[in-house]
Motif scaffolding. Structure first.
Motif, PDB file in Angstrom:
ATOM      1  N   SER A  43      24.636  65.223  23.780  1.00  0.00           N
ATOM      2  CA  SER A  43      25.291  63.917  23.644  1.00  0.00           C
ATOM      3  C   SER A  43      26.671  63.924  24.292  1.00  0.00           C
ATOM      4  CB  SER A  43      25.433  63.559  22.164  1.00  0.00           C
ATOM      5  OG  SER A  43      26.213  62.389  22.009  1.00  0.00           O
ATOM      6  N   PHE A  44      26.933  62.909  25.131  1.00  0.00           N
ATOM      7  CA  PHE A  44      28.264  62.767  25.716  1.00  0.00           C
ATOM      8  C   PHE A  44      29.163  61.870  24.869  1.00  0.00           C
ATOM      9  CE2 PHE A  44      31.280  60.516  28.498  1.00  0.00           C
ATOM     10  CZ  PHE A  44      32.059  61.603  28.857  1.00  0.00           C
ATOM     11  N   ARG A  45      28.712  60.650  24.586  1.00  0.00           N
ATOM     12  CA  ARG A  45      29.545  59.763  23.769  1.00  0.00           C
ATOM     13  C   ARG A  45      28.685  58.691  23.116  1.00  0.00           C
ATOM     14  NH1 ARG A  45      33.112  55.211  26.606  1.00  0.00           N
ATOM     15  NH2 ARG A  45      32.979  54.558  24.426  1.00  0.00           N
ATOM     16  N   GLY A  46      29.263  58.109  22.070  1.00  0.00           N
ATOM     17  CA  GLY A  46      28.683  56.934  21.451  1.00  0.00           C
ATOM     18  C   GLY A  46      29.563  55.742  21.745  1.00  0.00           C
ATOM     19  N   ALA A  47      29.302  54.627  21.078  1.00  0.00           N
ATOM     20  CA  ALA A  47      30.062  53.407  21.340  1.00  0.00           C
ATOM     21  C   ALA A  47      31.512  53.544  20.904  1.00  0.00           C
ATOM     22  CB  ALA A  47      29.406  52.229  20.620  1.00  0.00           C
ATOM     23  N   LEU A  48      31.778  54.294  19.831  1.00  0.00           N
ATOM     24  CA  LEU A  48      33.122  54.340  19.259  1.00  0.00           C
ATOM     25  C   LEU A  48      33.758  55.718  19.281  1.00  0.00           C
ATOM     26  CD1 LEU A  48      32.498  52.058  16.137  1.00  0.00           C
ATOM     27  CD2 LEU A  48      33.456  51.397  18.355  1.00  0.00           C
ATOM     28  N   THR A  49      32.999  56.756  19.501  1.00  0.00           N
ATOM     29  CA  THR A  49      33.558  58.097  19.395  1.00  0.00           C
ATOM     30  C   THR A  49      32.840  59.050  20.344  1.00  0.00           C
ATOM     31  OG1 THR A  49      33.950  59.960  17.890  1.00  0.00           O
ATOM     32  CG2 THR A  49      31.989  58.631  17.489  1.00  0.00           C
ATOM     33  N   TYR A  50      33.578  60.114  20.704  1.00  0.00           N
ATOM     34  CA  TYR A  50      32.978  61.162  21.528  1.00  0.00           C
ATOM     35  C   TYR A  50      32.324  62.244  20.676  1.00  0.00           C
ATOM     36  CZ  TYR A  50      35.091  59.287  25.750  1.00  0.00           C
ATOM     37  OH  TYR A  50      35.413  58.485  26.806  1.00  0.00           O
ATOM     38  N   ARG A  51      32.558  62.211  19.369  1.00  0.00           N
ATOM     39  CA  ARG A  51      31.908  63.193  18.494  1.00  0.00           C
ATOM     40  C   ARG A  51      30.621  62.596  17.969  1.00  0.00           C
ATOM     41  NH1 ARG A  51      30.580  65.587  13.850  1.00  0.00           N
ATOM     42  NH2 ARG A  51      31.331  67.711  13.380  1.00  0.00           N
ATOM     43  N   ASN A  52      29.504  63.068  18.502  1.00  0.00           N
ATOM     44  CA  ASN A  52      28.198  62.561  18.124  1.00  0.00           C
ATOM     45  C   ASN A  52      27.209  63.708  18.046  1.00  0.00           C
ATOM     46  OD1 ASN A  52      28.474  59.419  18.321  1.00  0.00           O
ATOM     47  ND2 ASN A  52      29.474  60.217  20.163  1.00  0.00           N
TER      48      ASN A  52
END
Length: 665
Positions: free
Chosen positions: A462-471
């Motif tokens: 996982s690189f990023r989500g909509a709100l955070t880079y911790r996914n």
């Protein structure tokens, strides 16, 4: 005459004879200087009372009994015989000693008291020595251990490689013979395994005896060549995913703007020798002989430049003159992030797969493509819906002998919470025969048997989500050819960019290394090692691998000590371009611990670990540049000199956001 006077005369003579000095026949007295009862004419040393005929023969270097023999040579000697045994093999040299003890033996006959393997009765072997002290060497001796004879092969062309059909055995190499019997043509001196004579495809001469009458490197000289798919000098390895908007890349004045090829020779890759192909926005490349003419062709995936003819991906057809503008085929594919090649339909022609992230109208609702190889080149592609695809893995996931496709998809037009996909190869591919796997901003997909059950599992980074880079990244476990949400393991990532799998700690379970680009605060985000086990992966078995702005990883044994090293390409930190990349040195005596090291590479965007000069030591190649914070950074080669990494050698190309590609035999 009266009796009394006569007796007095006799007594007087007897007294004179017994009490006076001995005399010879003339009456002269005989001398016994040492008073041992033996006169000087009888005693061989009249100054030593212990030396005389009949004395005890001692081991003192003296003929004690005057018989002409000294010490051990005297048949009368009975004091024991010892011999020097300097090599400790239990056999002494022939020179007798007066006393025993350490370094001596009671058994003589050693013909070489400096070699513990040489003694009477030892096994005669091929070594040029008289091992058993019988006066015969090697094949002269009937007791030779024939297992020590070497096999030699006829070398008619004198190139050091012999014909395996004609051989003999001998201790010493006979004239006109070679120890290596792998020559495939003993009539041509330039034809032998590892030859660097130019290979001419399909001429009936297998120049390097590899079983293929074709070129397996770019310029057909047998040395590994390097390819850098060049993007340009603006953009980052995570182009288009850090922000939500697409900005057209400006043309970089004065920069190498095109895929760069370096034909290396031995341990030299000269910047001035680079071959530059006129293209930009390249994101990936593969080398294969697509048209089966014996020369490597180069397929280049283009991401940037969508909406224009320059944005199309392409195949450069290799030939005796290299790659020429007039010999290339454009493929209708824009926004390509990754290319892979394989013979997917088993027809003998290599097929090409492109993971497509965006359409030429900037929509993320893109379709990836499979171009089927044929004698006439690539025809129409099979299109597979894969919104925001960043990566593709080719593997037989269901064990049916056909390779399937797994796409890592980062986002669609609405969200970073997009599905990734497995497309099953059932005589071809169809969007109707696919498995959807929930992922979050998937940037890479790794296909490997992670639990040692014989089935290939999938790891989506996982690189990023909509709100955070911790996914959460996800390991999807292969259950007899099927994947589902009920059989997956979540492993968190901070802007995950790459992954590699290997048994780092030699415990029999596959470990994972995941590189992290950034967290929500910036680019100081450690990468991670996830230790495998019988129960899989969990947060109780993970450690940080110190890095900043990491874009790529390679795993290799760099010092040949049996322990694997981890090499991480660092692009940037919070202040700008990274000035070095990371090497974590494994410690065989202490698994799961590493010695920290670094190499001076600015703005590295990817790393390749490969033995470029064929010396048995893994070298490193870093791609670099292209990032907005390091537009002038250039790739480097780091030669491995017997386990020590030399200073980086800069190459002229820049703007490469993809890992380097090696072309080699």
């Amino acid at each position: 005459m009266p009796l009394r006077p006569v007796l007095l005369v006799l007594l007087s003579c007897m007294t004179a004879s017994c009490g006076g000095a001995p005399s010879d026949d003339t009456g002269a007295p005989r001398i016994d200087g040492d008073n041992d009862g033996w006169t000087a004419d009888q005693d061989c040393d009249d100054s030593d009372a212990s030396v005389h005929p009949g004395a005890y023969e001692a081991c003192d270097g003296v003929d004690n009994d005057c018989d002409g023999f000294t010490d051990h040579d005297d048949p009368q000697y009975d004091g024991g015989t010892w011999y020097p045994d300097a090599d400790g093999d239990g056999w002494g040299a022939d020179e007798a000693l007066c006393a025993g003890g350490e370094g001596t033996s009671k058994v003589p006959g050693d013909c070489d008291d400096t070699d513990p393997d040489v003694w009477p009765g030892a096994q005669e072997v091929c070594n040029g020595l008289d091992d058993d002290c019988d006066g015969l060497l090697d094949e002269e001796d009937d007791s030779l251990d024939t297992g020590t004879l070497s096999t030699w092969y006829r070398d008619a062309d004198g190139d050091g490689f012999g014909d395996p059909r004609y051989s003999t055995v001998a201790c010493v190499q006979p004239s006109g013979m070679a120890a290596d019997g792998t020559d495939c043509d003993d009539t041509r001196a330039g034809v032998y395994p590892g030859s660097h004579q130019t290979e001419v495809p399909q001429d009936g001469v297998d120049q390097d005896c590899d079983g293929v009458d074709a070129c397996l490197d770019i310029d057909c000289d047998g040395w590994t060549d390097i390819v850098f798919p060049c993007w340009g000098t603006d953009g980052d390895p995570t182009w288009d995913l850090e922000g939500d908007a697409f900005t057209m890349r400006p043309s970089p004045p004065g920069a190498y703007d095109g895929t760069a090829l370096y034909p290396c020779v031995d341990d030299t890759c000269v910047a001035d020798d680079a071959i530059l192909l006129g293209e930009s926005g390249a994101s990936s490349a593969v080398l294969e002989d697509f048209d089966r003419d014996g020369y490597l062709d180069l397929a280049v995936g283009i991401y940037d430049g969508r909406g224009s003819s320059g944005g199309r991906s392409r195949v450069w057809w290799g030939g005796p003159d290299g790659y020429e503008t007039g010999s290339r085929t454009f493929l209708t594919a824009y926004g390509v992030r990754r290319l892979e090649a394989a013979d997917l339909d088993h027809d003998g022609w290599i097929d090409l797969v492109a993971a497509v992230a965006r359409r030429d109208d900037d929509s993320w609702e893109a379709s990836s493509a499979v171009w089927w190889g044929s004698p006439t080149g690539f025809g129409d592609a099979t299109r597979l819906s894969t919104p925001g695809a960043q990566d593709v893995a080719v593997a037989d996931l269901d064990g049916d002998g056909d390779e399937d496709l797994a796409f890592a998809c980062a986002r669609n037009d609405a969200s970073f919470t997009a599905y990734s996909y497995v497309f099953w190869n059932e005589g071809g591919f169809s969007s109707l025969d696919a498995t959807t796997l929930p992922t979050i901003g998937a940037f890479r997909v790794l296909a490997d048997d992670l639990d040692a059950d014989g089935d290939v599992d999938l790891f989506f980074v996982s690189f990023r989500g909509a709100l955070t880079y911790r996914n959460d990244s996800y390991v999807y476990w292969n259950e007899s050819g099927a994947f589902s949400e009920t059989a997956r393991t979540a492993l968190y990532a901070h802007g995950g960019t790459d992954a590699a799998a290997a048994d780092l700690d030699a415990d029999g379970w596959t470990d994972l290394v995941v590189t992290h680009w950034r967290n929500d605060s910036g680019y100081l985000a450690d990468s991670r090692i996830w230790w495998g086990s019988e129960s899989g992966y969990d947060e109780g078995r993970t450690v940080a691998a110190s890095s900043d702005g990491a874009a790529g990883v390679a795993i290799a044994d760099l010092n040949n000590d049996g322990s694997l090293e981890i090499v991480i390409a660092q692009t940037r930190d919070d202040s700008g371009a990274a000035t070095s990349s990371v090497v974590l040195w494994g410690r065989p005596a202490s698994p799961r611990t590493y010695g920290a090291g670094s190499v001076a590479v600015e703005g590295a965007t990817g790393v390749l670990a490969r033995d470029l000069d064929h010396d048995g030591w893994i070298d490193l190649v870093f791609s670099a540049g292209g990032a907005r914070i390091a537009p002038d950074a250039v790739p480097v080669v780091i030669w491995n000199e017997s386990g020590t990494l030399a200073d980086p050698v800069p190459l002229a190309a820049t703007g490469s956001l993809a890992p380097p590609l090696a072309a080699c035999r």
